[in-house]
Scaffold this motif. Sequence first.
Motif, PDB file in Angstrom:
ATOM      1  N   ARG A  98     -23.400  51.550  33.204  1.00 32.01           N
ATOM      2  CA  ARG A  98     -24.274  51.526  32.278  1.00 32.01           C
ATOM      3  C   ARG A  98     -25.152  52.827  32.311  1.00 32.01           C
ATOM      4  NH1 ARG A  98     -21.258  47.683  27.332  1.00 32.01           N
ATOM      5  NH2 ARG A  98     -19.536  48.014  28.524  1.00 32.01           N
ATOM      6  N   ALA A 114     -24.203  56.041  34.281  1.00 36.97           N
ATOM      7  CA  ALA A 114     -23.883  56.618  33.661  1.00 36.97           C
ATOM      8  C   ALA A 114     -24.371  57.262  32.119  1.00 36.97           C
ATOM      9  CB  ALA A 114     -22.218  55.596  32.687  1.00 36.97           C
ATOM     10  N   GLN A 115     -25.413  56.611  32.255  1.00 36.66           N
ATOM     11  CA  GLN A 115     -26.478  57.168  30.566  1.00 36.66           C
ATOM     12  C   GLN A 115     -27.665  58.374  31.407  1.00 36.66           C
ATOM     13  OE1 GLN A 115     -26.190  56.469  26.983  1.00 36.66           O
ATOM     14  NE2 GLN A 115     -27.362  58.554  27.816  1.00 36.66           N
ATOM     15  N   THR A 163     -21.864  65.908  24.714  1.00 33.77           N
ATOM     16  CA  THR A 163     -22.705  65.027  25.725  1.00 33.77           C
ATOM     17  C   THR A 163     -22.126  63.423  25.394  1.00 33.77           C
ATOM     18  OG1 THR A 163     -24.249  64.025  26.962  1.00 33.77           O
ATOM     19  CG2 THR A 163     -24.323  64.467  24.610  1.00 33.77           C
ATOM     20  N   HIS A 164     -22.574  62.513  26.472  1.00 33.03           N
ATOM     21  CA  HIS A 164     -21.754  61.018  26.115  1.00 33.03           C
ATOM     22  C   HIS A 164     -23.061  60.163  25.907  1.00 33.03           C
ATOM     23  CE1 HIS A 164     -18.147  62.163  27.459  1.00 33.03           C
ATOM     24  NE2 HIS A 164     -17.126  61.378  27.574  1.00 33.03           N
ATOM     25  N   PHE A 204     -23.745  55.732  25.741  1.00 37.72           N
ATOM     26  CA  PHE A 204     -22.723  54.833  26.498  1.00 37.72           C
ATOM     27  C   PHE A 204     -23.799  53.304  25.812  1.00 37.72           C
ATOM     28  CE2 PHE A 204     -21.934  57.759  29.933  1.00 37.72           C
ATOM     29  CZ  PHE A 204     -21.022  57.451  30.393  1.00 37.72           C
ATOM     30  N   VAL A 233     -14.219  46.175  22.677  1.00 36.24           N
ATOM     31  CA  VAL A 233     -14.341  47.954  21.970  1.00 36.24           C
ATOM     32  C   VAL A 233     -14.851  48.233  23.048  1.00 36.24           C
ATOM     33  CG1 VAL A 233     -15.487  46.765  19.516  1.00 36.24           C
ATOM     34  CG2 VAL A 233     -16.054  46.602  21.866  1.00 36.24           C
ATOM     35  N   SER A 271     -17.303  51.148  24.925  1.00 34.26           N
ATOM     36  CA  SER A 271     -18.990  51.150  25.243  1.00 34.26           C
ATOM     37  C   SER A 271     -19.411  52.468  25.234  1.00 34.26           C
ATOM     38  CB  SER A 271     -18.632  50.256  26.911  1.00 34.26           C
ATOM     39  OG  SER A 271     -18.240  51.045  28.058  1.00 34.26           O
ATOM     40  N   SER A 272     -18.743  53.765  25.050  1.00 35.11           N
ATOM     41  CA  SER A 272     -18.638  54.694  25.750  1.00 35.11           C
ATOM     42  C   SER A 272     -18.389  55.901  23.781  1.00 35.11           C
ATOM     43  CB  SER A 272     -18.606  55.805  26.597  1.00 35.11           C
ATOM     44  OG  SER A 272     -18.593  57.076  26.933  1.00 35.11           O
ATOM     45  N   LYS A 314     -18.094  60.274  23.214  1.00 31.40           N
ATOM     46  CA  LYS A 314     -18.385  61.697  23.620  1.00 31.40           C
ATOM     47  C   LYS A 314     -19.148  62.353  22.207  1.00 31.40           C
ATOM     48  CE  LYS A 314     -16.498  65.984  24.760  1.00 31.40           C
ATOM     49  NZ  LYS A 314     -16.077  66.722  24.955  1.00 31.40           N
ATOM     50  N   GLU A 355     -14.584  55.206  23.425  1.00 34.00           N
ATOM     51  CA  GLU A 355     -13.457  54.831  24.857  1.00 34.00           C
ATOM     52  C   GLU A 355     -14.456  53.787  25.308  1.00 34.00           C
ATOM     53  OE1 GLU A 355     -13.135  58.426  26.569  1.00 34.00           O
ATOM     54  OE2 GLU A 355     -15.032  59.687  25.470  1.00 34.00           O
ATOM     55  N   ALA A 356     -13.565  53.614  26.666  1.00 31.75           N
ATOM     56  CA  ALA A 356     -13.581  52.861  27.457  1.00 31.75           C
ATOM     57  C   ALA A 356     -13.430  51.466  27.306  1.00 31.75           C
ATOM     58  CB  ALA A 356     -15.060  52.916  28.813  1.00 31.75           C
ATOM     59  N   SER A 357     -12.841  50.662  26.724  1.00 31.74           N
ATOM     60  CA  SER A 357     -12.934  49.235  26.306  1.00 31.74           C
ATOM     61  C   SER A 357     -12.182  48.544  26.811  1.00 31.74           C
ATOM     62  CB  SER A 357     -12.003  49.461  25.162  1.00 31.74           C
ATOM     63  OG  SER A 357     -10.792  47.732  25.073  1.00 31.74           O
ATOM     64  N   SER A 391      -7.053  58.918  30.346  1.00 34.72           N
ATOM     65  CA  SER A 391      -7.031  57.501  29.721  1.00 34.72           C
ATOM     66  C   SER A 391      -6.222  57.280  27.806  1.00 34.72           C
ATOM     67  CB  SER A 391      -8.125  56.640  29.827  1.00 34.72           C
ATOM     68  OG  SER A 391      -9.024  56.656  28.642  1.00 34.72           O
ATOM     69  N   PRO A 433      -6.331  56.086  24.667  1.00 34.11           N
ATOM     70  CA  PRO A 433      -7.160  55.143  23.489  1.00 34.11           C
ATOM     71  C   PRO A 433      -6.621  53.946  23.521  1.00 34.11           C
ATOM     72  CG  PRO A 433      -5.761  56.563  22.127  1.00 34.11           C
ATOM     73  CD  PRO A 433      -5.939  56.670  23.479  1.00 34.11           C
ATOM     74  N   ALA A 434      -7.740  53.072  23.512  1.00 35.39           N
ATOM     75  CA  ALA A 434      -6.485  51.550  23.240  1.00 35.39           C
ATOM     76  C   ALA A 434      -6.128  51.522  22.055  1.00 35.39           C
ATOM     77  CB  ALA A 434      -7.900  50.608  23.003  1.00 35.39           C
ATOM     78  N   PRO A 452     -12.430  44.357  15.759  1.00 36.85           N
ATOM     79  CA  PRO A 452     -12.365  43.157  16.802  1.00 36.85           C
ATOM     80  C   PRO A 452     -12.379  41.822  17.429  1.00 36.85           C
ATOM     81  CG  PRO A 452     -14.108  45.314  16.524  1.00 36.85           C
ATOM     82  CD  PRO A 452     -12.816  45.150  15.610  1.00 36.85           C
ATOM     83  N   ARG A 498     -14.525  51.881  33.586  1.00 37.89           N
ATOM     84  CA  ARG A 498     -14.261  52.782  33.028  1.00 37.89           C
ATOM     85  C   ARG A 498     -15.287  53.516  32.484  1.00 37.89           C
ATOM     86  NH1 ARG A 498      -8.623  53.732  30.366  1.00 37.89           N
ATOM     87  NH2 ARG A 498      -7.490  52.359  31.605  1.00 37.89           N
ATOM     88  N   VAL A 499     -16.477  53.925  32.390  1.00 33.95           N
ATOM     89  CA  VAL A 499     -17.239  53.840  32.257  1.00 33.95           C
ATOM     90  C   VAL A 499     -17.830  55.255  32.624  1.00 33.95           C
ATOM     91  CG1 VAL A 499     -19.793  53.801  32.449  1.00 33.95           C
ATOM     92  CG2 VAL A 499     -18.634  51.965  30.751  1.00 33.95           C
ATOM     93  N   GLU A 500     -17.570  54.525  34.822  1.00 31.81           N
ATOM     94  CA  GLU A 500     -17.893  55.211  35.547  1.00 31.81           C
ATOM     95  C   GLU A 500     -16.439  56.410  35.539  1.00 31.81           C
ATOM     96  OE1 GLU A 500     -17.601  54.019  40.095  1.00 31.81           O
ATOM     97  OE2 GLU A 500     -19.077  53.227  38.712  1.00 31.81           O
ATOM     98  N   VAL A 530     -15.221  57.731  32.974  1.00 36.34           N
ATOM     99  CA  VAL A 530     -15.852  58.421  31.957  1.00 36.34           C
ATOM    100  C   VAL A 530     -16.608  59.895  32.425  1.00 36.34           C
ATOM    101  CG1 VAL A 530     -17.704  59.222  29.437  1.00 36.34           C
ATOM    102  CG2 VAL A 530     -15.492  57.121  29.705  1.00 36.34           C
ATOM    103  N   ASN A 531     -17.998  59.490  33.414  1.00 31.39           N
ATOM    104  CA  ASN A 531     -18.221  60.312  33.897  1.00 31.39           C
ATOM    105  C   ASN A 531     -17.713  61.529  35.112  1.00 31.39           C
ATOM    106  OD1 ASN A 531     -21.021  60.715  33.031  1.00 31.39           O
ATOM    107  ND2 ASN A 531     -21.916  59.463  33.319  1.00 31.39           N
ATOM    108  N   ARG A 579     -15.817  64.195  33.659  1.00 29.34           N
ATOM    109  CA  ARG A 579     -16.818  64.608  32.836  1.00 29.34           C
ATOM    110  C   ARG A 579     -17.114  66.046  34.100  1.00 29.34           C
ATOM    111  NH1 ARG A 579     -18.869  66.420  28.282  1.00 29.34           N
ATOM    112  NH2 ARG A 579     -20.868  66.856  28.263  1.00 29.34           N
TER     113      ARG A 579
END
Lengths: 493, 474
Positions: free
Chosen positions: A67, A70-71, A94-95, A97, A114, A116-117, A119, A129-131, B129, B131-132, B139, B294-296, B298-299, B302
Amino acid sequence: MTERATSTGAAGRSGSRSSLVGTLVRKELREVVRDGRFRVVGLVAFGLLVASLAFGLARVRAVATERQDAQREAEHHWQTQDAKNPHVAAHYGTHVFKPTGALPFVDPGIEPFVGSSAKLEAHRRNDLEASPALDATGLSRFGGLSVSAVLQLLVPLLVIALGFGAWSAERERGTLRQLASLGVAPRVLVSGKALGIVAALGAVLGPALALGAAATWVWAPPAGSSSLARFAAMALSYLAFFGVFVGLTLAVSARASTSRGALVALLGFWVWAALIVPRAAADAAAHIAPAPSHAAIDAAVRESLERGLPGGPPREERLTAITEAMMEAQGWKGAEMLMDAALLGGIELQSEAAYENEVIDHHFAQLAAAIETQERWAEAAAVLSPVVAVRTLSMAFAGTDFAHHRRFADAAEAHRRALVDMLNQNFAEKAGTAAWDYRAGRELWEKAPAFRHEPPPVAWVASQKGSSVLALVGWLALATIGAWQSAVRMRVA
Amino acid sequence: MAMLWTVFRVEWRSARRERALWAVLALFTVLATYASVSGWALVRTEATVAAGAQAEDRGRLARLRAELVAMESGAAPRHATDPRSPHVVGRDLAPRAAVLPPGPLAMVAVGQRDVLPQVVELTTRPRVSDPARDDGKSPSLRASGSFDLAFVFVFLLPLVVVALAYDLLTGERERGTLALVLAQPVSLRTFVLGKALSRAAILLATVGVLGLATPLALGGPVATAGGPLRLGLYAALLVAYVAFWFFVALAVDAWGRSSAANALSLVALWLLFVVIVPGLASVAVDTIHPSPSRVELVNLAREAARDAESTQSSLEGNHGKVVDPAELGRRSIEVQAAFEAEVAPVLARFREQRHRQQGLVDRLRFVSPAILLHEGLSDVAGSSVTRHQGFAAQVDTFHADLKSFFFTRQERGAPLAAADYDAMPAFSYREPPDAEIAARVGASVLALALGCAAALAVALAGLRRKDAVTRSAG
């Protein structure tokens, strides 16, 4: 034939009492250690604690690095974007994290469920997103292997196994009558029994606690004070929780007519407290206090953006009011004729954003309130089970509960507004006659505020979860009094 | 055999007077009933949400079509809501709903259904992707897990078995009645087996009523295609699971010294099979086939979208500028194709890894009866990851169809006509062949039966020991 152990003999005086308790503890401990089964179970429990700690730490470190990278990458993307109109940049967005919590390797909490990111872009508050739940297998529903699961499920069983016969077995063997005839005060005896269990437990948990503290230190060395304070608070909660089971076990053992009866009653309570109540409470809370879905909130936001908030003025009226207030605040009221188009356009964008924020705040506050009601219902089950109380506190001190998650989501939204505001402001001030052809460059992108998010201090957590602290203390008091009373009023035969 | 039946009847008569047994069964009944109702409420909500999404989808299309017909008779179009523009309709105006309908036994197990999206809205925009799923549940509540029948059966049912059977033999010994009984012409083996069978019958009757009656009464799975098969597999799983735990209890009984020690050993075995082994299995899956980040993603998305997005947002965010719609349409197809080509390998890696993960889970389930039952119930309920992966693949195909439908018209520069609206692709989920589920769940039932046989062998060996009658707590 029932006799009551009411002796308050010489041993009741303070000087000899401590050494007497020491003798009793040594006796209890020796009995436990001689039982080969405890050694096996103790080793298994210790092994599981160490394994789950190591696994949790490894996973959390990987997530944290990922993270952070990514940040950094997102910030790099933002700063190296092409020259463009600031409002176009706000659309580009931008995003951010979510940094991992304070002690996520002890208790993963809600993290697997949940995003973690987020937009961040103009005009809308996006859901996170990215759960990880999206990639979880069915196995994840067994709860995985975490330190918190071992502490909440397994250790109470260990306490029960150690203590269910504390009184009843002595009674069955006939040694209780002997013990009572020695003239030792019952409260001395009960302290000895309790400390005996605690000492045996300490042999398993002590080293694990030390390892956990070391892991906390390794995890967050420089700003470790908050993490260590959280670790201490969490350790205290768990100790109180184990204390509840020690007290209850002794109380039931003293009252039950047979060891077998004591064991069955205690196991029944464990099933109730650790398995049934937490799930049933969570499930029931969702039925009792339904909350709107994110899709419903999105639709409501869209609707209000078009027509105005429910019960409020229509969109155009409210927008005009906001614009006027903004002009007045800037001292431009009545000077519209003298202002260039870009400035007016910029102000329009700003007031539009302000209106959007009002709408978003309204609906998200409703969502947050509904979810909080659900959580309160589920947490109220702490009255029925100490496991619910310690679970709530464990997640809270680990920084992996919903309150922490919401704090991050709100911080991300505040950051989004600051960013959009700064870009619109620049548009209003700098565009001049170029208007929508105005381009801003890297200089402006670099001026964007950086997103930093720190976990809140431990006092914030405690203030959030006061009712769970109270519930746990209540259980501890109840169990202590129970153990005490049962010892004083015990039948010896 | 006749003796077994006699023991069975005697045990039934004595069980009838045992209050603790009925108290346990009563609590179990209350919990299972609550779980049924909760599961049923969830399925009903799901059905409402799905129907709502589909109705909205149809309504949107009908409205657009009506507007289009009105336009043909001369009403003025507005670009941003022009029902004739394939670009605008496909991209913004008509999101299509793809629905994964709940299976005929959905109320039995929530499985991964509460986190995986059951309704996906598709436009011609790129889809990285979904959304959940989020249906207004905190949660934290989700992290606690659902209180469904699967939970009641996987977690609580073995403990009910333990409560019913932990002292079958040791209890008689401790009360001193065992020697008396064995003075009759009955062997120890027959006696213990008869007792176990009698209690198993009581429990199976309860489980049968609770597990089958409610889904039958509320869901009516018999009428649906594949319903009876799933119902049969479901019943087989439950019987095998109950039998497994009874035989384990019997084995512990046969070798155990005292009832208290038996209870502790059985709870330890429960902990091993239901908590520790699944926990370790989950760690193994995470370690051997870690989920791609999933974090990766995202980027990465992007990065891939960088040019695409900046082009796109410069077109969208330029509130002041008028752009030629045909040009916008063509350029956005190109931009999107470039973007999708870049993201596709990453997404493919994601999919493959998830398939590998699930493949490993399918193999690892044999290490614990609890995993076997949990995965099996998810399968028969249609709440499994496997079913969702099938759904996701069908959604992918549908998305491709949808894009090609709009993009070919967009490229031709031809406006949509009423006939195009009628020819628009619509999603409908195709259930995979029943044989797949039958094979997977059948293997699980077989494995549980093997576990039963193993436990029974251990039990019989224990009952053959010379001191089985006399041994007592040390």
